[in-house]
Design an enzyme around this catalytic site. Sequence first.
Site, mmCIF file in Angstrom:
data_model
loop_
_atom_site.group_PDB
_atom_site.id
_atom_site.type_symbol
_atom_site.label_atom_id
_atom_site.label_comp_id
_atom_site.label_asym_id
_atom_site.label_seq_id
_atom_site.Cartn_x
_atom_site.Cartn_y
_atom_site.Cartn_z
ATOM 1 N N ILE A 31 0.800 -1.269 -0.030
ATOM 2 C CA ILE A 31 -0.035 0.115 0.014
ATOM 3 C C ILE A 31 0.690 1.347 0.024
ATOM 4 O O ILE A 31 0.416 2.419 -0.331
ATOM 5 C CB ILE A 31 -0.793 -0.035 1.219
ATOM 6 N N GLN A 94 10.015 -5.198 11.468
ATOM 7 C CA GLN A 94 8.644 -5.679 10.956
ATOM 8 C C GLN A 94 7.603 -4.795 11.435
ATOM 9 O O GLN A 94 7.537 -4.808 12.734
ATOM 10 C CB GLN A 94 8.753 -7.240 11.408
ATOM 11 N N HIS A 100 6.026 -12.439 5.696
ATOM 12 C CA HIS A 100 6.014 -11.748 4.452
ATOM 13 C C HIS A 100 7.237 -11.581 3.971
ATOM 14 O O HIS A 100 8.255 -11.178 4.574
ATOM 15 C CB HIS A 100 4.905 -10.465 4.357
HETATM 16 P P1 5GP Z 1 7.097 -4.639 7.274
HETATM 17 O O1 5GP Z 1 7.446 -3.353 7.587
HETATM 18 O O2 5GP Z 1 6.370 -5.433 8.316
HETATM 19 O O3 5GP Z 1 8.159 -5.319 6.856
HETATM 20 O O4 5GP Z 1 6.034 -4.518 6.218
HETATM 21 C C1 5GP Z 1 4.819 -4.305 6.199
HETATM 22 C C2 5GP Z 1 4.395 -3.694 4.888
HETATM 23 O O5 5GP Z 1 2.922 -3.943 4.722
HETATM 24 C C3 5GP Z 1 4.536 -2.259 4.715
HETATM 25 O O6 5GP Z 1 5.602 -2.166 3.622
HETATM 26 C C4 5GP Z 1 3.288 -1.552 4.460
HETATM 27 O O7 5GP Z 1 3.334 -0.632 3.345
HETATM 28 C C5 5GP Z 1 2.466 -2.794 4.124
HETATM 29 N N1 5GP Z 1 1.148 -2.871 4.504
HETATM 30 C C6 5GP Z 1 0.755 -2.290 5.817
HETATM 31 N N2 5GP Z 1 -0.699 -2.363 5.907
HETATM 32 C C7 5GP Z 1 -1.127 -2.646 4.324
HETATM 33 C C8 5GP Z 1 -2.476 -2.997 3.861
HETATM 34 O O8 5GP Z 1 -3.273 -2.658 4.582
HETATM 35 N N3 5GP Z 1 -2.482 -3.403 2.680
HETATM 36 C C9 5GP Z 1 -1.380 -3.509 1.786
HETATM 37 N N4 5GP Z 1 -1.264 -3.845 0.464
HETATM 38 N N5 5GP Z 1 -0.036 -3.326 2.370
HETATM 39 C C10 5GP Z 1 -0.050 -2.943 3.581
#
Ligand code: 5GP
Length: 114
Positions: A31, A94, A100
């Site tokens: 997103i 994270q 993911h």
């Molecule tokens: P992390 O920081 O945990 O490695 O990555 C989480 C990712 O999820 C972030 O890049 C963030 O932009 C994405 N993200 C968070 N909420 C949503 C959502 O509701 N939909 C989508 N498509 N991505 C999301």
Amino acid sequence: MSDCLFCKIVAGEIPARVVAESDTALAFYDITPQAPVHVLVIPKRHFDSVNDVTESDRGVFDDLTALAREVATAEGVRDSGYRLVYNVGEEGGQTVAHLHVHVLGGRQMHWAPG
Ligand code: 5GP
Ligand code: ZN
């Protein structure tokens, strides 16, 4: 995991722009994209993080990598190159506690820890 954001995406309760899917994994656009290509590949089954995948489940990494490579091909970056990133835990950056892998590409990546 009823209150997990990505489990809700898997269940279709929260919309996402799905790019690709396999029996065990789902790929959708991030997103808040950090690159021209920024796709998240997740297992349909909930794991909090890389730390929670046990020996008997480690095939999940094969599944995620295979779908990530399919995404890279579909997004046209397979040959130009791309980056696969797992953030793990708080200091790993994270923010969503559902395993993911980020597929990042479409521009030159730089090693920029921090
Ligand atoms: P992390 O920081 O945990 O490695 O990555 C989480 C990712 O999820 C972030 O890049 C963030 O932009 C994405 N993200 C968070 N909420 C949503 C959502 O509701 N939909 C989508 N498509 N991505 C999301
Ligand atoms: Zn989940």
